[in-house]
Design an enzyme around this catalytic site. Structure first.
Site, PDB file in Angstrom:
ATOM      1  N   ASP A  99       0.855  -1.176   0.000  1.00  0.00           N
ATOM      2  CA  ASP A  99       0.000   0.000   0.000  1.00  0.00           C
ATOM      3  C   ASP A  99       0.901   1.239   0.000  1.00  0.00           C
ATOM      4  O   ASP A  99       1.749   1.391   0.883  1.00  0.00           O
ATOM      5  CB  ASP A  99      -0.870  -0.009   1.258  1.00  0.00           C
ATOM      6  CG  ASP A  99      -2.292   0.436   0.977  1.00  0.00           C
ATOM      7  OD1 ASP A  99      -2.448   1.416   0.236  1.00  0.00           O
ATOM      8  OD2 ASP A  99      -3.226  -0.195   1.496  1.00  0.00           O
ATOM      9  N   ASP A 189      -2.969   4.663  -2.503  1.00  0.00           N
ATOM     10  CA  ASP A 189      -4.070   5.135  -1.682  1.00  0.00           C
ATOM     11  C   ASP A 189      -4.471   6.562  -2.059  1.00  0.00           C
ATOM     12  O   ASP A 189      -3.622   7.421  -2.302  1.00  0.00           O
ATOM     13  CB  ASP A 189      -3.639   5.096  -0.211  1.00  0.00           C
ATOM     14  CG  ASP A 189      -4.723   5.501   0.752  1.00  0.00           C
ATOM     15  OD1 ASP A 189      -5.698   4.742   0.891  1.00  0.00           O
ATOM     16  OD2 ASP A 189      -4.597   6.579   1.369  1.00  0.00           O
ATOM     17  N   GLU A 245       8.219  -0.245 -14.656  1.00  0.00           N
ATOM     18  CA  GLU A 245       7.286  -1.242 -15.176  1.00  0.00           C
ATOM     19  C   GLU A 245       6.474  -1.929 -14.091  1.00  0.00           C
ATOM     20  O   GLU A 245       5.571  -2.720 -14.385  1.00  0.00           O
ATOM     21  CB  GLU A 245       8.058  -2.304 -15.965  1.00  0.00           C
ATOM     22  CG  GLU A 245       8.755  -1.772 -17.211  1.00  0.00           C
ATOM     23  CD  GLU A 245       7.769  -1.174 -18.203  1.00  0.00           C
ATOM     24  OE1 GLU A 245       6.718  -1.809 -18.434  1.00  0.00           O
ATOM     25  OE2 GLU A 245       8.034  -0.078 -18.716  1.00  0.00           O
ATOM     26  N   HIS A 304     -11.143  -2.969   3.374  1.00  0.00           N
ATOM     27  CA  HIS A 304     -11.036  -2.626   4.788  1.00  0.00           C
ATOM     28  C   HIS A 304     -11.792  -1.357   5.171  1.00  0.00           C
ATOM     29  O   HIS A 304     -11.928  -1.043   6.351  1.00  0.00           O
ATOM     30  CB  HIS A 304      -9.564  -2.457   5.159  1.00  0.00           C
ATOM     31  CG  HIS A 304      -8.891  -1.375   4.381  1.00  0.00           C
ATOM     32  ND1 HIS A 304      -8.438  -1.570   3.085  1.00  0.00           N
ATOM     33  CD2 HIS A 304      -8.628  -0.087   4.677  1.00  0.00           C
ATOM     34  CE1 HIS A 304      -7.914  -0.444   2.629  1.00  0.00           C
ATOM     35  NE2 HIS A 304      -8.020   0.472   3.583  1.00  0.00           N
ATOM     36  N   ASP A 305     -12.281  -0.588   4.188  1.00  0.00           N
ATOM     37  CA  ASP A 305     -12.970   0.675   4.451  1.00  0.00           C
ATOM     38  C   ASP A 305     -14.487   0.589   4.354  1.00  0.00           C
ATOM     39  O   ASP A 305     -15.179   1.541   4.734  1.00  0.00           O
ATOM     40  CB  ASP A 305     -12.507   1.751   3.456  1.00  0.00           C
ATOM     41  CG  ASP A 305     -11.155   2.339   3.808  1.00  0.00           C
ATOM     42  OD1 ASP A 305     -10.805   2.359   5.010  1.00  0.00           O
ATOM     43  OD2 ASP A 305     -10.441   2.776   2.884  1.00  0.00           O
TER      44      ASP A 305
END
Length: 394
Positions: A99, A189, A245, A304-305
């Site tokens: 993340d 994010d 890449e 998760h949100d």
């Protein structure tokens, strides 16, 4: 581990590490727990693992407030365990995605004091009427300087100023660091928040409603200056250059019709139109028909949100939702526990997450036991339903 476009039809499994598997009895999931479950993930047919933030954090937003981009939170694991995880996953043909939380940092990140020019400031009170994603004004006063700083999320998460080339270079260094550690790509994010309106103009009042759920205070605003700036390509190009890449998947909280610049920069962009659609044939058909006009969609039914599919769409819809997710063209992202039909669970008492997301992050159900096979200690969040769906049972 050869094909450069492996992600095009990949099954990516999101792991929220704190809630996946605890191995040391402290009630918090850890990297050793992820390693211990690689047999399961390989059997499940996972092509890649997306790890929600594992960086050092004061946990105002449970990992999404990063205080050190290149160190692993001690409660999550060690540098050696991270290297072991990457090596073991690669040996099984699975990739690792991290993340990349770079629209903001923690207010405890050293940059906030040492490099205030890395952030967005106003000298005399809030510069505009922007509303934070978690409700309330998007500006808070820094008592040390007397100035006001912008935060698109919690007040402990000041926004980075992506117009500053030094910020772009610093984030590039973070990307190169983790690629050097062997990871295979990133989930980015809050990508639509990277670039802000250069004049910090008010969001206009009125106009058509934003098509995705928002805090009540923002429902009467046209969100045209606080996000999705026309110069977003400056930030996206910097990310693309640093990643080379390596694939990047963008979290862009916008309707599908506005994803164009992000699809051009990222390898795929999450579709929140599908996640927020009603479980109704006509509603789903309308969303899919609209999104079929946009290439580069990464499909997701929960994360998760947001509330889990079993709770949002109903348990009777879980199997069909999985079938839909896995047969749409492109990458599919599956949140841990969705494969067994986990439902939302209870919040901690008192709640830990101020935005009410405890219920979506309860520990994984490995077996029908008091702690769900997640830990031998007291879990950091309550177990949702110890006697309900579990991996062992299914």
């Amino acid at each position: 581990m050869d094909s450069s476009d492996w992600w095009r039809s990949a099954l990516v499994y999101e792991i929220y590490p704190r809630s996946f598997q605890d191995t040391d009895g402290d009630g918090i999931g850890d990297l050793a727990g992820v390693i211990s479950r690689l047999d399961y993930l390989e059997w499940l047919g996972v092509d890649a693992i997306w790890l929600a933030p594992i960086y050092c954090s004061p946990l105002a937003d449970f990992g999404y407030d990063v205080s050190d981009y290149t160190s692993i939170a001690p409660e999550i694991g060690t540098e050696q365990q991270f290297d072991e995880l990457v090596e073991d996953a690669h040996g099984r043909g699975m990739r690792i995605l991290l993340d990349l939380v770079v629209s903001h940092t923690s207010i405890e990140h050293p940059w906030f004091r040492q490099h205030p020019d890395y952030y967005v400031w106003s000298d005399d009170g809030p510069a505009n009427n922007w509303i934070a994603s978690f409700g309330g004004p998007a500006w808070s006063k820094d008592e040390s300087s007397g100035k006001w700083y912008l935060h698109s999320f919690f007040a402990e998460q000041p926004d980075l100023n992506w117009r500053n080339p030094e910020v772009r270079e610093q984030i590039g260094e973070v990307i190169r660091h983790w690629l050097g550690r062997g990871i295979d790509g990133f989930r980015v994010d809050a990508a639509d928040r990277l670039m802000k309106d250069i004049d910090l103009s008010d969001d206009p009042v009125g106009g058509p409603p934003f098509p995705l759920p928002l805090p009540a205070e923002a429902s009467g605003l046209q969100l045209v200056h606080s996000r999705n700036d026309p110069e977003i390509t400056v930030a996206l190009s910097a990310l693309r250059k640093a990643a080379g890449e390596a694939p990047m998947f963008g979290e862009v909280y916008l309707p599908g019709s506005e994803l164009g610049p992000y699809v051009e920069a990222f390898d795929a962009v999450f579709s929140f139109d599908l996640l927020h659609a009603e479980w109704d044939a006509a509603a789903l058909a309308e969303v899919l028909e609209r999104l079929s006009q946009t290439s580069g969609i990464a499909w997701v039914a929960s994360n998760h949100d947001f509330s889990r599919a079993a709770s949002r769409w109903g348990k009777q819809a879980v199997a069909a939702a999985a079938l839909l997710l896995l047969t749409l063209p492109g990458a599919a992202f599956v949140y841990q526990g969705e494969e067994i039909g986990m439902s939302d669970g209870p919040e901690a008492s008192p709640p830990l997450d101020r935005w009410g997301r405890d219920a979506f992050r309860n520990p994984m159900h490995w077996e029908a036991a008091a702690a769900g096979g997640f830990t031998t200690g007291d879990p950091w969040l309550p177990i949702a339903d110890p006697g309900g769906a579990s991996v062992a049972e299914q």
